[in-house]
Design a protein around this motif. Sequence first.
Motif, PDB file in Angstrom:
ATOM      1  N   LEU A   1       0.836  -1.195   0.000  1.00 33.89           N
ATOM      2  CA  LEU A   1       0.000   0.000   0.000  1.00 33.89           C
ATOM      3  C   LEU A   1       0.876   1.251   0.000  1.00 33.89           C
ATOM      4  O   LEU A   1       1.759   1.411   0.837  1.00 33.89           O
ATOM      5  CB  LEU A   1      -0.911  -0.006   1.231  1.00 33.89           C
ATOM      6  N   LYS A   2       0.574   2.163  -0.952  1.00 37.36           N
ATOM      7  CA  LYS A   2       1.373   3.385  -1.088  1.00 37.36           C
ATOM      8  C   LYS A   2       0.581   4.651  -0.747  1.00 37.36           C
ATOM      9  O   LYS A   2       1.157   5.615  -0.243  1.00 37.36           O
ATOM     10  CB  LYS A   2       1.915   3.502  -2.518  1.00 37.36           C
ATOM     11  N   CYS A   3      -0.736   4.637  -1.036  1.00 35.86           N
ATOM     12  CA  CYS A   3      -1.545   5.850  -0.852  1.00 35.86           C
ATOM     13  C   CYS A   3      -2.784   5.548  -0.019  1.00 35.86           C
ATOM     14  O   CYS A   3      -3.491   4.573  -0.292  1.00 35.86           O
ATOM     15  CB  CYS A   3      -1.973   6.414  -2.204  1.00 35.86           C
ATOM     16  N   VAL A   4      -3.048   6.393   0.979  1.00 39.21           N
ATOM     17  CA  VAL A   4      -4.242   6.269   1.805  1.00 39.21           C
ATOM     18  C   VAL A   4      -4.895   7.642   1.927  1.00 39.21           C
ATOM     19  O   VAL A   4      -4.240   8.624   2.286  1.00 39.21           O
ATOM     20  CB  VAL A   4      -3.921   5.733   3.212  1.00 39.21           C
ATOM     21  N   ALA A   5      -6.192   7.713   1.607  1.00 38.32           N
ATOM     22  CA  ALA A   5      -6.988   8.925   1.833  1.00 38.32           C
ATOM     23  C   ALA A   5      -8.131   8.549   2.763  1.00 38.32           C
ATOM     24  O   ALA A   5      -8.919   7.657   2.460  1.00 38.32           O
ATOM     25  CB  ALA A   5      -7.522   9.478   0.515  1.00 38.32           C
ATOM     26  N   TRP A   6      -8.213   9.218   3.923  1.00 40.87           N
ATOM     27  CA  TRP A   6      -9.195   8.846   4.943  1.00 40.87           C
ATOM     28  C   TRP A   6      -9.916  10.104   5.420  1.00 40.87           C
ATOM     29  O   TRP A   6      -9.319  10.983   6.018  1.00 40.87           O
ATOM     30  CB  TRP A   6      -8.491   8.171   6.119  1.00 40.87           C
ATOM     31  N   LYS A   7     -11.220  10.170   5.110  1.00 40.62           N
ATOM     32  CA  LYS A   7     -12.035  11.298   5.543  1.00 40.62           C
ATOM     33  C   LYS A   7     -13.206  10.767   6.344  1.00 40.62           C
ATOM     34  O   LYS A   7     -14.176  10.252   5.807  1.00 40.62           O
ATOM     35  CB  LYS A   7     -12.541  12.092   4.327  1.00 40.62           C
ATOM     36  N   ALA A   8     -13.109  10.874   7.652  1.00 36.22           N
ATOM     37  CA  ALA A   8     -14.134  10.340   8.545  1.00 36.22           C
ATOM     38  C   ALA A   8     -13.993  11.020   9.897  1.00 36.22           C
ATOM     39  O   ALA A   8     -13.128  11.886  10.096  1.00 36.22           O
ATOM     40  CB  ALA A   8     -13.992   8.819   8.678  1.00 36.22           C
ATOM     41  N   ASN A   9     -14.849  10.622  10.835  1.00 34.06           N
ATOM     42  CA  ASN A   9     -14.762  11.231  12.160  1.00 34.06           C
ATOM     43  C   ASN A   9     -13.450  10.909  12.846  1.00 34.06           C
ATOM     44  O   ASN A   9     -12.868  11.743  13.525  1.00 34.06           O
ATOM     45  CB  ASN A   9     -15.935  10.760  13.025  1.00 34.06           C
ATOM     46  N   MET A  10     -12.981   9.676  12.662  1.00 32.50           N
ATOM     47  CA  MET A  10     -11.737   9.292  13.319  1.00 32.50           C
ATOM     48  C   MET A  10     -11.065   8.185  12.523  1.00 32.50           C
ATOM     49  O   MET A  10     -11.688   7.513  11.703  1.00 32.50           O
ATOM     50  CB  MET A  10     -12.003   8.839  14.769  1.00 32.50           C
TER      51      MET A  10
ATOM     52  N   LYS B   1       2.267  -1.598   9.739  1.00 33.73           N
ATOM     53  CA  LYS B   1       2.810  -2.661   8.905  1.00 33.73           C
ATOM     54  C   LYS B   1       2.835  -2.292   7.415  1.00 33.73           C
ATOM     55  O   LYS B   1       3.384  -3.033   6.610  1.00 33.73           O
ATOM     56  CB  LYS B   1       2.004  -3.947   9.104  1.00 33.73           C
ATOM     57  N   CYS B   2       2.230  -1.155   7.080  1.00 32.59           N
ATOM     58  CA  CYS B   2       2.249  -0.680   5.693  1.00 32.59           C
ATOM     59  C   CYS B   2       3.531   0.131   5.494  1.00 32.59           C
ATOM     60  O   CYS B   2       3.525   1.366   5.527  1.00 32.59           O
ATOM     61  CB  CYS B   2       1.014   0.155   5.393  1.00 32.59           C
ATOM     62  N   THR B   3       4.607  -0.564   5.283  1.00 27.23           N
ATOM     63  CA  THR B   3       5.929   0.061   5.309  1.00 27.23           C
ATOM     64  C   THR B   3       6.287   0.804   4.024  1.00 27.23           C
ATOM     65  O   THR B   3       7.364   1.405   3.950  1.00 27.23           O
ATOM     66  CB  THR B   3       6.998  -1.013   5.581  1.00 27.23           C
ATOM     67  N   ARG B   4       5.400   0.759   3.018  1.00 26.66           N
ATOM     68  CA  ARG B   4       5.695   1.429   1.757  1.00 26.66           C
ATOM     69  C   ARG B   4       4.817   2.647   1.522  1.00 26.66           C
ATOM     70  O   ARG B   4       4.773   3.195   0.414  1.00 26.66           O
ATOM     71  CB  ARG B   4       5.552   0.452   0.586  1.00 26.66           C
ATOM     72  N   LEU B   5       4.131   3.100   2.551  1.00 28.24           N
ATOM     73  CA  LEU B   5       3.268   4.270   2.406  1.00 28.24           C
ATOM     74  C   LEU B   5       4.077   5.491   1.986  1.00 28.24           C
ATOM     75  O   LEU B   5       5.097   5.811   2.593  1.00 28.24           O
ATOM     76  CB  LEU B   5       2.538   4.554   3.715  1.00 28.24           C
ATOM     77  N   GLU B   6       3.577   6.168   0.951  1.00 31.00           N
ATOM     78  CA  GLU B   6       4.226   7.377   0.465  1.00 31.00           C
ATOM     79  C   GLU B   6       3.326   8.603   0.570  1.00 31.00           C
ATOM     80  O   GLU B   6       3.827   9.721   0.740  1.00 31.00           O
ATOM     81  CB  GLU B   6       4.641   7.195  -1.001  1.00 31.00           C
ATOM     82  N   LYS B   7       2.013   8.388   0.477  1.00 27.88           N
ATOM     83  CA  LYS B   7       1.080   9.512   0.470  1.00 27.88           C
ATOM     84  C   LYS B   7      -0.104   9.207   1.384  1.00 27.88           C
ATOM     85  O   LYS B   7      -0.773   8.187   1.219  1.00 27.88           O
ATOM     86  CB  LYS B   7       0.591   9.774  -0.953  1.00 27.88           C
ATOM     87  N   VAL B   8      -0.356  10.084   2.363  1.00 30.80           N
ATOM     88  CA  VAL B   8      -1.461   9.896   3.311  1.00 30.80           C
ATOM     89  C   VAL B   8      -2.234  11.202   3.428  1.00 30.80           C
ATOM     90  O   VAL B   8      -1.654  12.278   3.601  1.00 30.80           O
ATOM     91  CB  VAL B   8      -0.950   9.467   4.699  1.00 30.80           C
ATOM     92  N   GLU B   9      -3.567  11.076   3.339  1.00 29.88           N
ATOM     93  CA  GLU B   9      -4.460  12.223   3.499  1.00 29.88           C
ATOM     94  C   GLU B   9      -5.405  11.926   4.657  1.00 29.88           C
ATOM     95  O   GLU B   9      -6.194  10.983   4.602  1.00 29.88           O
ATOM     96  CB  GLU B   9      -5.249  12.454   2.202  1.00 29.88           C
ATOM     97  N   LEU B  10      -5.311  12.733   5.715  1.00 30.10           N
ATOM     98  CA  LEU B  10      -6.154  12.554   6.900  1.00 30.10           C
ATOM     99  C   LEU B  10      -7.027  13.791   7.079  1.00 30.10           C
ATOM    100  O   LEU B  10      -6.550  14.847   7.499  1.00 30.10           O
ATOM    101  CB  LEU B  10      -5.296  12.333   8.151  1.00 30.10           C
ATOM    102  N   LEU B  11      -8.298  13.656   6.745  1.00 26.03           N
ATOM    103  CA  LEU B  11      -9.269  14.737   6.921  1.00 26.03           C
ATOM    104  C   LEU B  11     -10.276  14.261   7.959  1.00 26.03           C
ATOM    105  O   LEU B  11     -11.316  13.687   7.634  1.00 26.03           O
ATOM    106  CB  LEU B  11      -9.947  15.069   5.589  1.00 26.03           C
ATOM    107  N   LEU B  12      -9.944  14.470   9.218  1.00 22.49           N
ATOM    108  CA  LEU B  12     -10.681  13.872  10.332  1.00 22.49           C
ATOM    109  C   LEU B  12     -11.475  14.920  11.114  1.00 22.49           C
ATOM    110  O   LEU B  12     -11.265  16.125  10.963  1.00 22.49           O
ATOM    111  CB  LEU B  12      -9.710  13.161  11.271  1.00 22.49           C
ATOM    112  N   GLN B  13     -12.367  14.415  11.956  1.00 22.24           N
ATOM    113  CA  GLN B  13     -13.111  15.249  12.892  1.00 22.24           C
ATOM    114  C   GLN B  13     -12.868  14.705  14.304  1.00 22.24           C
ATOM    115  O   GLN B  13     -13.793  14.236  14.976  1.00 22.24           O
ATOM    116  CB  GLN B  13     -14.611  15.222  12.558  1.00 22.24           C
ATOM    117  N   PRO B  14     -11.641  14.749  14.777  1.00 16.42           N
ATOM    118  CA  PRO B  14     -11.309  14.140  16.070  1.00 16.42           C
ATOM    119  C   PRO B  14     -11.729  15.011  17.250  1.00 16.42           C
ATOM    120  O   PRO B  14     -11.969  16.215  17.105  1.00 16.42           O
ATOM    121  CB  PRO B  14      -9.785  14.019  15.999  1.00 16.42           C
ATOM    122  N   GLN B  15     -11.795  14.362  18.416  1.00 19.92           N
ATOM    123  CA  GLN B  15     -12.029  15.068  19.674  1.00 19.92           C
ATOM    124  C   GLN B  15     -10.698  15.236  20.403  1.00 19.92           C
ATOM    125  O   GLN B  15      -9.701  14.626  20.035  1.00 19.92           O
ATOM    126  CB  GLN B  15     -13.019  14.280  20.534  1.00 19.92           C
TER     127      GLN B  15
END
Length: 460
Positions: A262-271, A279-293
Motif C-alpha cells: 500500500l502506497k496511498c491512503v486517503a481517509w475522511k471520517a470522524n476518526m 505494517k504498511c511500510t511502503r506508504l508514500e502519500k497519506v491524506e487525513l481529513l478527520l473530525q477528532p475530539q
Amino acid sequence: MTDGFRFSNVPDEVAHRILSFLAITDLTRFGCVSKRCRELPLSAPSLDFDLSTSDYTFASTCEKRIQLLNYLDSFLCRHGDNKIQRFRVRLECHCVEKKIKWMADKTRSFRIRREACECRKEYSRIVRWVEIAVRRGVEVLHLEIFIDEKQCGLDSLVPSCVFLCGSLKTLELDFGMNYPKVLKKPSSSSFSSNLQRLDLRNVEIHEGFFEWMSSSCKGLKELSLDNCRAESITIQSSSLESFRYIYDDDDLSDFDIIAPNLKCVAWKANMFVFQNVEKCTRLEKVELLLQPQKHDALVLFEVLRGISTVKHLTLNHETTMVLFEGGSMPALENVSYLCLNIYCLCDILVPAMASLFRGIPNLTTLEITSIWPDLDNCSEFDTRYWKSLNLAFVHKLEEVDIHMLIGSNAVEFAKYVLEHAQKLKKMRIVHTAEQSKVLWRVNESKKISDATLVFEEAEE
C-alpha cells in the motif's frame, strides 16, 4: 458540414477517442450529419448511456422515456459484435408530476407533487445492457443508478456476470445517497477476477464481500469506498496500492488491512480506525481529513508516528489543532510535501501550524488552502514571530502554494517565506478580488531567492 470537413480523413481510433466524450444523446445528433458520422458510433468502443438529463427525468413523460430506452436497445443491437471497452450508464429516478387536491382557507385548490413513476422494467433493461457489455469484453464499467427499491425489482443490484467477467479491470458503482442499496457477496468465490480498480459509492456492503474481494481480486490496485456503510472492514491484499475511505458516521467499529504494498491512503471520517497501519511500510502519500475530539490526540500522535515512510502528507484544520492541543507533534522527517486544508490562518491556528512545521525539517513543497475565510481573527502574528522560531524547513522550501487565505497572518507568513527561503523557486497565491488590495505588501517583500511570484484571481 460535409463528410470531408472533419472526419473523413481521421483514423477510426482517433475519431472514437473524440466520440468517447459524448453521451449517447449527443452521438445520436452527431449521426445525423453524414453517413460516415452515422457509422462511427456503431463501432465505438466507448459508450455513455446518460439518462439523467432533464429531458428524461422529472419533465419526461413515460412515453418519451420508453422511446429513449427502445432506441438504446436498438442501438446496442446495431452495434453488433463490436468490442465495448468502456460502458457507462447513468439513470435517475423517473418522476411524474401529479395534481393533488387540498383545502386552504375553505377554498379548494391544487398543488403539484412529484412522485416516482412505476417504470419497474427500466433497471431490467440496464441489466441486459450490462450483460451485453460483459459478453463483448468490457474493461471499464461505470453504473450510476439513482432509483428506489421498488423501481429496481431485483434481488441483486449487480448482475452476477459482472463479477465473473474476465476482461473487467475497472468497476465503479454509485447508487445515490437517497437510495441506499445492499451490495452482496458474489455467489461464486472460486473465480479469479482481473479487477484492478474498484470504486463503490452509496452502498451498504454485505458481510462477506471483503472476504470475496481479498480471495478473488488478486490484482486489485485501487479501492475506494465513498459513503459505504459496513460494520467492519477486513482486507488482505498483496497487490493493493491505493485505498480511499470517506464516511461521516461512526458506524465503522473495526478496520483491519494487511496490504504490504500500500502506497496511498486517503481517509475522511470522524476518526482514524486503521489497524495494522504500522505494517504498511511502503506508504508514500497519506491524506487525513478527520473530525477528532481532544481525547483522540494520543491516537493521532501514534498514527502519524507509525507512518514514518510518508513523503506526501495532507492534514485538515481539526486534526492539526487536536495534535497541538494534545501537547506534542510527531517528527515527520521524511515528509517533503505538506498540504494543509484549513478554515483560515486564524490566530488560534498559527501556533499549531508552527508546532507542526518544527517536526517537518525536510519540507520542499507546501500547500495551504483556506475553505472558510475569516478576517476578524487573523492579524496577530507577523514576520518577526516566524523568524523567532528558527524553523529548519524554510531553508529547503522550493515551492509554496497559498490558496484563498485572508488576513494579515497569511500576508506576513508569505513575506517570511519570501525573505528567508533561499531555495524557493515559485510561490503561487490564489486570491479573491477583495484580497488584491493587501497583496502589494507581499509583492514588496525583499526576496532572498530568484523565486517566481504568481498571483491568480480565483474564479467566482
